[in-house]
Write a protein that holds these residues in place. Sequence first.
Motif, mmCIF file in Angstrom:
data_model
loop_
_atom_site.group_PDB
_atom_site.id
_atom_site.type_symbol
_atom_site.label_atom_id
_atom_site.label_comp_id
_atom_site.label_asym_id
_atom_site.label_seq_id
_atom_site.Cartn_x
_atom_site.Cartn_y
_atom_site.Cartn_z
ATOM 1 N N ILE A 1 -2.854 -91.777 -38.200
ATOM 2 C CA ILE A 1 -4.201 -91.998 -38.729
ATOM 3 C C ILE A 1 -4.167 -91.706 -40.219
ATOM 4 O O ILE A 1 -3.728 -90.635 -40.647
ATOM 5 C CB ILE A 1 -5.237 -91.104 -38.019
ATOM 6 N N ILE A 2 -4.626 -92.680 -41.013
ATOM 7 C CA ILE A 2 -4.639 -92.553 -42.469
ATOM 8 C C ILE A 2 -6.026 -92.927 -42.958
ATOM 9 O O ILE A 2 -6.564 -93.972 -42.600
ATOM 10 C CB ILE A 2 -3.589 -93.481 -43.117
ATOM 11 N N ARG A 3 -6.591 -92.049 -43.766
ATOM 12 C CA ARG A 3 -7.886 -92.329 -44.396
ATOM 13 C C ARG A 3 -7.618 -92.540 -45.870
ATOM 14 O O ARG A 3 -6.887 -91.770 -46.493
ATOM 15 C CB ARG A 3 -8.865 -91.160 -44.204
ATOM 16 N N GLY A 4 -8.193 -93.593 -46.432
ATOM 17 C CA GLY A 4 -7.988 -93.876 -47.845
ATOM 18 C C GLY A 4 -9.297 -94.181 -48.531
ATOM 19 O O GLY A 4 -10.251 -94.644 -47.910
ATOM 20 N N GLU A 5 -9.329 -93.898 -49.837
ATOM 21 C CA GLU A 5 -10.540 -94.206 -50.601
ATOM 22 C C GLU A 5 -10.215 -94.476 -52.049
ATOM 23 O O GLU A 5 -9.192 -94.037 -52.569
ATOM 24 C CB GLU A 5 -11.593 -93.117 -50.452
ATOM 25 N N MET B 1 -0.453 -82.976 -34.920
ATOM 26 C CA MET B 1 -0.522 -84.359 -35.335
ATOM 27 C C MET B 1 -0.573 -84.409 -36.864
ATOM 28 O O MET B 1 -1.124 -83.523 -37.498
ATOM 29 C CB MET B 1 -1.753 -85.018 -34.728
ATOM 30 N N ARG B 2 -0.044 -85.464 -37.425
ATOM 31 C CA ARG B 2 -0.044 -85.656 -38.881
ATOM 32 C C ARG B 2 -1.093 -86.705 -39.259
ATOM 33 O O ARG B 2 -1.082 -87.811 -38.734
ATOM 34 C CB ARG B 2 1.332 -86.114 -39.343
ATOM 35 N N TYR B 3 -1.966 -86.322 -40.178
ATOM 36 C CA TYR B 3 -3.010 -87.221 -40.679
ATOM 37 C C TYR B 3 -2.760 -87.462 -42.158
ATOM 38 O O TYR B 3 -2.514 -86.525 -42.915
ATOM 39 C CB TYR B 3 -4.398 -86.594 -40.488
ATOM 40 N N GLY B 4 -2.862 -88.705 -42.589
ATOM 41 C CA GLY B 4 -2.600 -89.051 -43.972
ATOM 42 C C GLY B 4 -3.875 -89.261 -44.764
ATOM 43 O O GLY B 4 -4.895 -89.693 -44.223
ATOM 44 N N TYR B 5 -3.789 -88.929 -46.050
ATOM 45 C CA TYR B 5 -4.902 -89.170 -46.968
ATOM 46 C C TYR B 5 -4.349 -89.859 -48.209
ATOM 47 O O TYR B 5 -3.422 -89.365 -48.846
ATOM 48 C CB TYR B 5 -5.600 -87.867 -47.355
ATOM 49 N N SER C 1 -1.245 -81.390 -39.494
ATOM 50 C CA SER C 1 -0.805 -81.423 -40.893
ATOM 51 C C SER C 1 -1.568 -82.512 -41.627
ATOM 52 O O SER C 1 -1.729 -83.620 -41.106
ATOM 53 C CB SER C 1 0.686 -81.733 -40.996
ATOM 54 N N LEU C 2 -2.039 -82.188 -42.821
ATOM 55 C CA LEU C 2 -2.627 -83.171 -43.722
ATOM 56 C C LEU C 2 -1.510 -83.599 -44.659
ATOM 57 O O LEU C 2 -0.895 -82.762 -45.316
ATOM 58 C CB LEU C 2 -3.790 -82.575 -44.509
ATOM 59 N N VAL C 3 -1.239 -84.893 -44.715
ATOM 60 C CA VAL C 3 -0.124 -85.403 -45.510
ATOM 61 C C VAL C 3 -0.660 -86.279 -46.635
ATOM 62 O O VAL C 3 -1.488 -87.171 -46.405
ATOM 63 C CB VAL C 3 0.859 -86.212 -44.629
ATOM 64 N N VAL C 4 -0.190 -86.008 -47.854
ATOM 65 C CA VAL C 4 -0.503 -86.826 -49.029
ATOM 66 C C VAL C 4 0.812 -87.167 -49.719
ATOM 67 O O VAL C 4 1.821 -86.492 -49.498
ATOM 68 C CB VAL C 4 -1.447 -86.092 -50.010
#
Length: 186
Positions: free
Chosen positions: A29-33, A1-5, A58-61
């Motif tokens: 799923i995207i986490r933002g700050e 799965m791909r997760y976004g930051y 995968s962590l995607v930026v």
Amino acid sequence: MRYGYARVSTTDQSLELQEETLRKAGCEIIRGEKVSGSSRHGRNELDILLEFLRPGDSLVVTRIDRLARSISDLQDIMRTLEQKNVSLVCTEQPIDTSNAIGKAFLNMLGVFAQFENELRRERQLEGIAKAKAKGVYKGRKQMIDHDRVKALKAEGLGVAKIMRQTGISKTHVYRIINENSEKNHA
């Protein structure tokens, strides 16, 4: 799965463009700050993501500087990802750590991100020095009320009681008291 930051440095900046790019890259799923990237401190959303990622994810930026601004932070994050068997993907840079070329390019970009950060810090310090020379920059406003500490000491209070009444650390109380006695001896 791909997760976004997604990350921006200040609260008046928007995460929308990064989030849109991450959705287009397949992130559900995207986490933002909104926090500085110069350190890992206070980056709770990143910590949550790093904890949640599983082998094969995968962590995607969008760009590497959204993830880290120093080599040491980047290396720490990469160690965590490698231990979890998670790859890092950047949408705007040719980085995909699931292959050797992506890993090499990541290391080069990390060096340049830290270099840029250090140049910015040098320019900032030069600007402060010039402002001080002109008498414009006075530094941060004093947070500790030295006069109150001195008055409490003059009333005969001990360091522990001064600490409780002012909320100031023992080190600072002693520093203020000693500063006062050094001026009297001079």
